[in-house]
Design an enzyme around this catalytic site. Structure first.
Site, short mmCIF file in Angstrom:
data_model
loop_
_atom_site.label_atom_id
_atom_site.label_comp_id
_atom_site.label_asym_id
_atom_site.label_seq_id
_atom_site.Cartn_x
_atom_site.Cartn_y
_atom_site.Cartn_z
CG ASP A 133 46.81 43.13 47.21
OD1 ASP A 133 47.77 43.68 47.81
OD2 ASP A 133 46.33 43.58 46.16
N GLY A 193 43.33 49.43 38.55
CA GLY A 193 44.38 48.64 39.18
C GLY A 193 45.19 47.93 38.14
N GLY A 194 46.01 46.98 38.59
CA GLY A 194 46.87 46.26 37.68
C GLY A 194 46.10 45.34 36.75
CB VAL A 210 36.25 49.62 39.29
CG1 VAL A 210 34.86 49.48 39.89
CG2 VAL A 210 37.11 48.43 39.69
CE LYS A 267 39.26 44.22 39.34
NZ LYS A 267 39.75 43.59 40.59
#
Length: 426
Positions: free
Chosen positions: A183, A69-70, A74, A89
């Site tokens: 989110d 992700g940003g 992970v 993560k």
């Protein structure tokens, strides 16, 4: 050389010497920084440069990458001593240099450690090794809801309700703690192998009445699922913000696509703020009308028009499922049953019926003469019946004895003639 040229030459020499000293100082500073970094973080190697054999982070052995992700990546990981599987993560090297992102990462660790619910990904802690910042979570092995939608195209409405109910339970628990996810999307809803939903990625979650990690009027969230108040900043973000994003997820589950699709980010933002979403039943013909109406309510622009909270939404979902068990899809339109395609027609018929009832009520309000009213006719009938009954009612013994005494006291034979009946008229 005249005095003016001498002064100019002197100033050039001074400037060159100062620039040279500055460059040497900067070079020395960089060298000192690298030396200090090597001293403070011995053996630290960028994660991207590590080989498969070197994928060791603290007590964990990192294996394949599960997602990115940003903020970071992970990995599937194994605890070296216990051999138990976990999800680790790791904050990316670029993100680790951003103080705001590091603060969000720390906030995610803080939030997940506090939240312990079956429908929220469990966090076991975090750590730092060299330049690598990481947190350790439970491993959810069934993929994400987004992956399930990609594989199936869309999800049957009864299964979509079951998934949404689990999300509601997790959100209700988080909202009780004053935490708004902000989110929520299908990629952040992980599935176990037995179909249990777990909410993940609280990286931009907001603790109400707590410290803000984003600047005022700053938009945070995935644009495809973002609520209008997240874009405008007014009204303030609340737990109903998560209900809007859940409405987008439910629309995606039921139809296989998002409620708003645009060629540019500006168009997408405008649609979330101004355009009415399409009805689910116009795309998924088997969607019950009650579920279609509930999804549309979740996608209301005004937060106050959405369900009160996640608990109220769960109750409404269960009611919609109960009503739909007998079958309430659009496919029933041909058999005359209730369906989303018949909603407009039924509304028109209901409006006509209300108008007719209103006309009938107006007719009843017209003045009617007293002698034509029902209550007056009933009273007259009751009076006639009472008088008739009284006139034919037989005499009692005392009245009969008095009548006999009068007859015996006279010698007139005509009065002794028998009569056909004795009544009060005699």
């Amino acid at each position: 050389m005249n005095p003016g040229q001498l002064r100019a030459s002197s100033w050039r020499c001074v400037a060159i010497s100062r620039a040279s000293a500055s460059m040497k100082s900067a070079a020395a500073s960089r060298a000192n920084y690298r030396a200090a970094h090597r001293f403070a973080c011995p053996g630290s190697t960028p994660r991207e440069a590590m080989s498969v054999e070197e994928q060791r982070l603290g007590p964990f052995l990192l294996k394949e990458r599960l997602g990115a992700g940003g903020m970071g990546v992970v990995y599937r990981a194994t605890h070296v001593e216990s051999r138990r599987p976990f999800a680790v993560k790791v904050l990316s090297a670029k993100a680790a240099g951003n103080k705001r992102i590091v603060a969000r990462f720390a906030r995610e660790l803080e939030i997940l450690k506090a939240l312990k619910h079956p429908n929220i990904v469990r966090c076991f802690g975090g750590g730092r090794q060299g330049s690598d910042i990481y947190l350790v979570m439970e491993l959810v092995g069934g993929g994400s809801l987004a992956g399930l939608i990609r594989r199936r195209g869309r999800i049957p409405w009864d299964a979509a309700i079951d998934y949404a109910l689990q999300v509601c339970d997790g959100l209700a628990y988080a909202h009780e703690w004053g935490i708004v996810h902000r989110d929520l999307k299908s990629a952040n809803l992980l599935l176990t192998k037995d179909g249990q939903v777990k909410i993940a990625d609280f990286g931009i979650a907001r603790v109400q009445y707590g410290k803000k990690l984003t600047a005022a009027k700053h938009t945070v969230g995935t644009m495809a699922y973002i609520a209008p108040e997240q874009i405008k900043g007014d009204p303030p973000i609340s737990h109903r913000t998560d209900l809007y994003t859940l409405g987008c997820v439910m629309f995606e589950m039921l139809t296989g696509r998002l409620p708003f699709v645009a060629d540019s980010m500006a168009q997408l933002i405008y649609q979330h703020m101004e355009d009415a979403p399409p009805h689910v039943a116009t795309i998924a013909l088997d969607c019950p009308i009650w579920l279609d109406a509930l999804v549309n309510q979740l996608l209301e622009k005004d937060p106050l028009k959405r369900p009160h909270d996640a608990t109220a939404l769960a109750r409404a979902l269960r009611e919609a499922k109960e009503k739909s068990v007998s079958g309430a899809g659009v496919a029933q339109a041909a058999t005359g049953g209730p369906s989303a395609l018949r909603v407009g027609q039924e509304r028109g018929e209901a409006k006509q019926a209300r108008e007719l009832l209103g006309k009938k009520k107006k007719r009843k309000k017209k003045k009617v003469p007293v002698y034509e009213r029902v209550w007056f006719l009933a009273a007259c009938l009751l009076l006639v019946v009472a008088v008739g009954a009284w006139s034919v009612w037989p005499l009692n013994e005392r009245q009969l004895f008095e009548r006999a005494e009068v007859l015996m006291a006279t010698n007139d034979g005509l009065k002794w003639r028998p009569k056909t009946g004795i009544s009060r008229r005699c």
